[in-house]
Design an enzyme around this catalytic site. Structure first.
Site, short mmCIF file in Angstrom:
data_model
loop_
_atom_site.label_atom_id
_atom_site.label_comp_id
_atom_site.label_asym_id
_atom_site.label_seq_id
_atom_site.Cartn_x
_atom_site.Cartn_y
_atom_site.Cartn_z
N ASP A 10 -7.26 22.27 15.72
CA ASP A 10 -6.57 20.46 16.30
C ASP A 10 -5.17 20.29 15.81
O ASP A 10 -5.53 19.75 14.75
CB ASP A 10 -7.41 19.87 15.90
CG ASP A 10 -9.30 20.01 16.76
OD1 ASP A 10 -8.95 21.79 16.53
OD2 ASP A 10 -9.55 19.92 16.78
N LYS A 55 -6.88 17.45 24.02
CA LYS A 55 -7.78 16.97 23.51
C LYS A 55 -7.47 14.92 23.00
O LYS A 55 -6.13 15.03 23.41
CB LYS A 55 -8.29 16.83 21.57
CG LYS A 55 -9.05 15.95 20.33
CD LYS A 55 -8.39 16.99 19.37
CE LYS A 55 -9.98 16.17 18.13
NZ LYS A 55 -9.60 16.67 16.93
N LYS A 101 -11.56 17.52 24.92
CA LYS A 101 -12.26 17.40 23.94
C LYS A 101 -11.83 15.70 23.84
O LYS A 101 -11.04 15.41 23.32
CB LYS A 101 -12.19 18.20 22.45
CG LYS A 101 -13.04 17.68 21.26
CD LYS A 101 -12.07 18.36 19.67
CE LYS A 101 -12.61 17.52 18.77
NZ LYS A 101 -12.44 18.33 17.44
#
Length: 223
Positions: free
Chosen positions: A89, A151, A181
């Site tokens: 991430d 995300k 996400k």
């Protein structure tokens, strides 16, 4: 749409990114994640290697500011994958996005993508700090760069975390070609289900048990 508790757990990255986290805390996170049936655990790269059998291992890169040089992000991510991470991430340079320098954002993401091979790449855009236009353009850059997910948030930015509106816009932009996400400030079952209804396909939660406890084991509606 309907979800069971197990299905919701299967969308969760069970997360521990506090700077004071210890190896014992990470071990407890893994044990709790296994008990809850989550998809992945998400930790800081300095905590690797870890043993999280039955779950995916996610780490962050360029976290939480995104102001690391792209080569540093790429090297950090590559080392994490070498030490067993399945997913990375990464945080974009939020300032570049705010300035409208989407080519710089694209290059940043490409550098990390090239560093991690086929590992899953999630791109943290800090949606609460961006205009709608910037959210759309950064999501497009992430897709062009070969990311697997966009995300919302690190959960550390003062502008805030995930919002239903941002998740919906991100989901509309990537059109199912990438995952979305939602993370940052999702502390209740209702909040989690609202994110899913808006288009989130993965959730980043630190208080996973509390969120799951609000959903009965049997099939329950999300609305």
């Amino acid at each position: 749409m309907t979800l069971t508790r197990a299905a919701l757990a299967g969308m969760v990255d069970h997360t521990l990114l506090k700077p004071e986290a210890t190896a014992a805390d990470v071990a407890a996170l893994i044990e709790e994640g296994r008990e809850l049936g989550v998809l992945a655990v998400c930790v800081s790269p300095s905590m690797l290697p870890i043993r999280a059998e039955g779950m995916r291992t996610a780490v962050v890169a360029g976290f939480p500011s995104g102001k690391h040089h792209s080569l540093i992000k790429g090297s950090e991510a590559r080392l994490a994958v070498q030490q067993g991470a399945d997913e990375v991430d990464m945080v974009i340079d939020v300032g570049a996005a705010i300035a409208g320098d989407y080519n710089a954002v694209l290059a940043d993401i490409v550098t990390v993508r090239e560093g991690i091979g086929n590992a899953v790449l999630k791109v943290i855009i800090e949606s609460a700090a961006l205009s709608d236009e910037a959210i759309v353009e950064v999501c497009r850059a992430a897709e062009t760069a070969g990311a697997n997910f966009v995300k919302t948030s690190t959960g550390f930015h003062p502008a805030g975390g995930a919002s239903v509106e941002a998740v919906r816009l991100m989901a509309e932009t990537v059109g199912g070609r990438l995952g979305v996400k939602a993370s940052g400030g999702i502390r209740t079952t209702d909040a989690a289900l609202a994110m899913i209804d808006a288009g989130a396909t993965r959730l980043g939660l630190s208080g996973t048990r509390a969120v799951l406890d609000g959903l009965a084991p049997q099939v329950s509606g999300t609305s």
